[in-house]
Write an enzyme that holds these catalytic residues in place. Sequence first.
Site, mmCIF file in Angstrom:
data_model
loop_
_atom_site.group_PDB
_atom_site.id
_atom_site.type_symbol
_atom_site.label_atom_id
_atom_site.label_comp_id
_atom_site.label_asym_id
_atom_site.label_seq_id
_atom_site.Cartn_x
_atom_site.Cartn_y
_atom_site.Cartn_z
ATOM 1 N N ASP A 1 0.948 -1.291 0.160
ATOM 2 C CA ASP A 1 0.068 -0.102 -0.025
ATOM 3 C C ASP A 1 0.863 1.263 0.055
ATOM 4 O O ASP A 1 2.232 1.264 0.424
ATOM 5 C CB ASP A 1 -0.954 0.032 1.166
ATOM 6 C CG ASP A 1 -1.982 -0.881 1.103
ATOM 7 O OD1 ASP A 1 -2.324 -1.623 0.076
ATOM 8 O OD2 ASP A 1 -2.916 -0.876 2.011
ATOM 9 N N ASP A 2 0.023 2.215 -0.478
ATOM 10 C CA ASP A 2 0.709 3.661 -0.092
ATOM 11 C C ASP A 2 1.605 4.301 -1.153
ATOM 12 O O ASP A 2 1.955 5.692 -1.169
ATOM 13 C CB ASP A 2 1.482 4.006 1.137
ATOM 14 C CG ASP A 2 0.259 3.633 2.293
ATOM 15 O OD1 ASP A 2 -0.805 3.385 1.760
ATOM 16 O OD2 ASP A 2 0.758 3.556 3.385
ATOM 17 N N HIS B 1 -6.139 2.675 -4.309
ATOM 18 C CA HIS B 1 -5.818 3.256 -2.865
ATOM 19 C C HIS B 1 -6.331 4.513 -2.502
ATOM 20 O O HIS B 1 -5.590 5.288 -1.874
ATOM 21 C CB HIS B 1 -4.624 2.734 -2.296
ATOM 22 C CG HIS B 1 -4.463 2.633 -0.791
ATOM 23 N ND1 HIS B 1 -5.112 1.909 -0.153
ATOM 24 C CD2 HIS B 1 -3.531 3.131 0.104
ATOM 25 C CE1 HIS B 1 -4.778 1.833 1.173
ATOM 26 N NE2 HIS B 1 -3.640 2.708 1.196
ATOM 27 N N HIS C 1 -4.315 10.167 0.004
ATOM 28 C CA HIS C 1 -4.260 9.047 1.149
ATOM 29 C C HIS C 1 -5.098 9.749 2.130
ATOM 30 O O HIS C 1 -4.633 10.025 3.372
ATOM 31 C CB HIS C 1 -3.097 8.673 1.727
ATOM 32 C CG HIS C 1 -2.994 7.412 2.626
ATOM 33 N ND1 HIS C 1 -3.364 7.075 3.880
ATOM 34 C CD2 HIS C 1 -2.687 6.063 2.267
ATOM 35 C CE1 HIS C 1 -3.105 6.124 4.151
ATOM 36 N NE2 HIS C 1 -2.836 5.002 3.270
ATOM 37 N N HIS D 1 3.893 -2.094 3.183
ATOM 38 C CA HIS D 1 3.718 -0.688 2.745
ATOM 39 C C HIS D 1 5.133 -0.326 2.110
ATOM 40 O O HIS D 1 6.375 -0.601 2.674
ATOM 41 C CB HIS D 1 3.758 0.162 3.899
ATOM 42 C CG HIS D 1 2.390 -0.118 4.476
ATOM 43 N ND1 HIS D 1 2.127 -1.193 5.361
ATOM 44 C CD2 HIS D 1 0.880 0.512 4.528
ATOM 45 C CE1 HIS D 1 0.835 -1.043 5.653
ATOM 46 N NE2 HIS D 1 0.217 -0.050 5.279
#
Length: 234
Positions: free
Chosen positions: A48-49, A99, A103, A192
């Site tokens: 993620d991210d 995603h 964020h 991540h």
Amino acid sequence: MIKILIVSVILLFIFFLIYAILPTILIRRSGRGIIKTIHAPAIALTFDDGPNPEYTPQLLDLLKKYGVKASFFVVGSKVKAYPDIIKRMSQEGHTIGIHHYDHISSWILSPLRLKKQLQMTEQAIKECTNEKVTFYRPPWGSFNCASLYLSKRYKVIMWSHIFGDWKVAKGKNGLLEELLQTTEAGSVLLLHDCGETLGADRLAPRYMLKCLEIYLQEKVNRGTKFITLKEVNF
């Protein structure tokens, strides 16, 4: 005046509870509309991210070294900033999912803003890959009342294992041991490749990558199979 303020705060809390907190609890506990594991004799690595200009290319190099395909849930604004990384992900056979464009938690997004976050990220990914976008993971795994309706065109992927690797301390102490203990086929692992989000440490991916290399070396040598989400028959 004080009474009005108190009533307003109470009403706001009730609204937030009904709109955001309760849907997240109910969805995550019931599993309704979400996927936590895969039906396959393999493990799915997800990240993620990102993309992050420093760490994501290092991660892609590492995955390539061990012949592993993974799945990336990317932030749309970073896709716009680093399109070449997204193109590389696609060319090397990884899955790319949504995603949010920023964020930001679904808890503080109106249905209209959530829809826009999804659409903008999907468009950014398509511009880089010319591929259909199938998967979505909300930041922090948070939902609101409209989340499942607005994301019904995607497969909403959560996780079976989360490690707290967004903190340097976890990468230095405990992450590798927890990774090595993760052997169950069908697991969806969440890591991540960027430490720039709220609550994360900027250097955390550096330590995640060190642990991940040892983990991959150990598991690949023992015959553990890793697959990307687009290989799964949902």
